[in-house]
Enzyme design. Structure first.
Site, mmCIF file in Angstrom:
data_model
loop_
_atom_site.group_PDB
_atom_site.id
_atom_site.type_symbol
_atom_site.label_atom_id
_atom_site.label_comp_id
_atom_site.label_asym_id
_atom_site.label_seq_id
_atom_site.Cartn_x
_atom_site.Cartn_y
_atom_site.Cartn_z
ATOM 1 C CG ASP A 348 -1.758 1.189 1.394
ATOM 2 O OD1 ASP A 348 -2.631 1.391 0.532
ATOM 3 O OD2 ASP A 348 -1.550 1.964 2.358
ATOM 4 C CD GLU A 384 -2.214 2.262 -3.407
ATOM 5 O OE1 GLU A 384 -3.371 2.589 -3.684
ATOM 6 O OE2 GLU A 384 -1.790 2.192 -2.239
#
Length: 706
Positions: A348, A384
């Site tokens: 993330d 990401e």
């Protein structure tokens, strides 16, 4: 009276053997560290640790075994202006705890400061109000009933289909899963769930955060919950609310059993991990673990050290420049691979981990550590590739062994199918693996994790049903969430009984899914998209732990499931859709049939696309010939790979388009494999004109291998 022996300074955390447990905690600023043990009634026994080596406080407690609840109290200076927030009144969760018991009961006791003055220390005891770590011995039988031991599927990226899923949302309403298992790790590996995943061609389940996370005080005050879980406090422990078992040690075993069963069925497990920040938030946040152990080591601080650098929008950023903070991340990754047997990670806001000082640096220490690590470097690593800081959008800039969520694929494909201008050339690039983003660094098409939808944003059904977000249930007056969704409702906002609009929406979903599954790169499905899941227009369901965000299996669209299954089978059967190298456009000899390039872009009149056609700015229709004889890379045994040839006809416009099929030099006969709207026949000859309906895709195969 309990004894504390000197023990060892490694490994960090609590490690049990036949005689007791060794405890080790890093803190280079502490003046004292006290190990706190709790019995079943919550009574606390405090054991000062006096041994310190290399800033690691350690001790061995004989007679302590699996299941022991524990935490730490760390004494030192309270000086927020200089980044020091030690407070021995606060019980702190071991960053290396492998099991976690309890939850946070919000109130003044869990804050290291007075809530009306963040610079004044609070001396209220937090122990009754916060998590306890749990000693876990880690033993588990990885043997299958047939006597074989767990083996990772080790599926090449070129054969991978990722399914982004939420443990609870995937299974909470599944009618075939026993009620006591629904929403739990055990349910993910239930035969009914596994059968569905395999039917739609999934090879890897990417689980949204399963590290122990914290329920936010603000959300709980609003009667909501942190559903997504991007609020980690324990990087070694499976989130306790997702386990059917109540005992934390059994929760660890339940997670392992889930992985073991998924592996037995040939499915990989990828974890969505949140190493960029923790649940302790900014200078106004609670003291639960890292802040009280060594604040200025674990967090990036501003010049005013009472404040935190925040590249994540959550209040803090983990300090990956500090060796022990970096060690924590690497130790955690290795643990989940070696002990929990997972197959990879999706990071993330990964750009935060690449910030050496302020700028994102692809040569950062974190990437160097991953590159040389003998364990972590050999699993799937998915970034990401952005964060919220300056220069944080880094699509295409991660190191060679990484793959990336391709946000440009999402945006381009959405724009093409909603008839936005000037997207034809970029659409072609995304369809063929985004070499403009990844080719310069020596990466292959599989560097691109292609997706149209993900947890953050509209579901696929909502993408074709809403022009605007509808996040009122989040309690923020619809201010939260992305406002520019590149969505299209076809003239009616939300649900409708209009059959024409319903048909258009269904076709558009098939268009998106076909584009996704037949593009070069690695496709990623959002859980429930394959069966028509809706969140009623909520594009930011982070706080919706409710039927709004759970899959309603009773309303599953069986026809859409079958369509996705056909796409997946087609992709897996034909290597021309999952090439390991980019197309080069060079002619390929085809024996007596002459030579054709490995890819040819075609106008509807069957002429090859010219530069002016790409630059027209309004073209909505295009064909692409994929030469099954033009696959340059060999198979795993070094043999040539030869496939059928395919013709993909895309019509993104509002009117039907007549496509003239190319001549005999391409193929004499074409059979229909996929159509997102009806066609007149099952097969066509060279030179015939085929009517491709408005906003539809037609996939034709030249049956050279039949």
């Amino acid at each position: 009276m309990m004894e504390v022996w000197p023990g060892r300074d490694h490994p960090l955390g609590a490690h049990v053997d036949e005689g007791g447990t060794n405890f080790a905690l890093f803190s280079d600023g502490a003046q004292s560290v006290t190990l706190c043990l709790f019995d079943d009634e919550g009574r606390e026994t405090q054991l000062p640790l006096t041994e310190v080596d290399g800033y690691v406080w350690h001790g061995y407690v004989p007679g302590i075994g699996e299941g022991q609840r524990y935490g730490y109290r760390v004494g030192g200076p309270w000086d927020p202006a200089n980044g020091l927030r030690f407070n021995a009144a606060k019980l702190l969760l071991d960053p290396y705890a492998r099991g976690v018991d309890g939850s946070v009961a919000w109130g003044q006791p869990v804050y290291g400061h007075r809530q009306n003055d963040p610079l004044v220390r609070s001396d209220e005891d937090s122990a009754p109000h916060t998590f306890k770590g749990v000693v876990v011995d880690g033993r588990f039988d990885w043997t299958h009933p047939d006597g074989s031991t767990d083996a990772k599927p080790d599926i090449p990226y070129s054969h991978t289909v990722i399914y982004e899923a939420h443990v609870k949302g995937l299974t909470a309403l599944h009618p075939d899963v026993p009620p006591e298992q629904r929403g739990r790790y055990a349910a993910v590996a239930h035969p009914a769930v596994v059968a569905h995943l395999k039917k739609v061609g999934v090879t890897a389940v990417e689980l949204m955060p399963v590290h122990q996370f914290v329920q936010d005080e603000r959300l709980q005050g609003m009667g909501l919950r942190n559903y997504w879980g991007y609020n980690t406090i324990g990087f070694f422990a499976p989130h306790n609310e997702y386990a059917a078992a109540s005992d934390p040690c059994d929760q660890v075993r339940e997670f392992k059993a889930m992985v073991k069963e998924l592996h037995r069925n040939g499915l990989e497990v990828i974890l969505d991990v949140v190493y960029n920040h923790t649940a302790e938030g900014n200078h106004l946040g609670p003291t639960l673990s890292f802040r009280g152990i060594d604040n200025d080591a674990y967090y990036r601080l501003q010049e005013d050290k009472s404040l935190y650098l925040d590249y994540t929008g959550t209040g803090n950023s983990l300090n990956v420049r500090q060796p022990h903070a970096l060690q924590l991340i690497m130790d955690s990754l290795r643990y989940w691979v070696t002990e929990m047997h997972v197959d990879g990670f999706r990071f993330d806001l990964a750009a935060t981990l690449a910030r050496e000082f302020y700028d994102v640096d692809k040569l950062s220490t974190f990437f160097e550590m991953v590159q040389q690590d003998p364990v972590v470097s050999h699993v799937k690593l998915i970034a990401e590739p952005w964060d919220l800081g300056p220069g944080g959008y880094q699509v295409g800039n991660f190191p060679p062994q990484w793959t990336e969520w391709n946000g440009q694929f999402r945006d381009t494909v959405r724009d093409f199918w909603r008839s936005e201008p000037s997207t034809l050339g970029e659409f072609a690039s995304r369809l063929t693996g985004s070499s403009d983003l990844y080719g310069h660094s020596g990466r292959r098409p599989v560097a691109s994790i292609n997706f149209v939808t993900a947890h953050d944003g509209f579901t696929l059904a909502d993408l074709v049903s809403y022009n605007d977000k509808h996040n009122e249930a989040n309690g923020e007056d619809n201010r939260d969430g992305e406002s520019h969704n590149r969505s299209w409702n076809f003239g009616i906002e939300g649900p409708t009984d209009d059959p024409a609009v319903q048909e258009l929406r269904a076709r558009q979903q098939r268009n998106f899914l076909t584009t996704l599954m037949l593009s070069q790169g690695v496709p990623m499905l959002l859980h429930g998209d394959e069966l028509g899941r809706s969140q009623q227009g909520n594009n930011n369901a982070y706080a919706q732990d409710s039927p709004l965000s759970w899959i309603d299996w009773g309303r599953a669209d069986a026809q859409l499931i079958d369509f996705v299954s056909r796409l997946a089978r087609l992709r897996e059967a034909h290597p021309v859709f999952r090439r390991r190298r980019y197309f080069d456009g060079h002619p390929v000899e085809r024996g007596d049939d002459g030579a054709l390039p490995d890819i040819v872009w075609l106008r509807p009149d069957a002429a090859a696309m010219a530069p002016a056609d790409w630059d027209s700015g309004f073209g909505r229709s295009i064909g692409v010939f994929l030469n099954g004889g033009g696959i340059q890379e060999p198979d795993v045994h070094g043999r040539a790979v030869v496939d059928d040839c395919f013709l993909l006809l895309f019509n993104g416009g509002a009117e039907p388009v007549g496509f003239t099929l190319p001549g005999d030099d391409y193929a004499a006969r074409w059979v229909v494999e996929i159509h997102t709207d009806g066609v007149a026949a099952d097969a066509f000859g060279a030179g015939e004109e085929v009517a491709v309906a408005a906003r539809s895709v037609l996939v034709l195969r030249a049956p050279g291998r039949d």
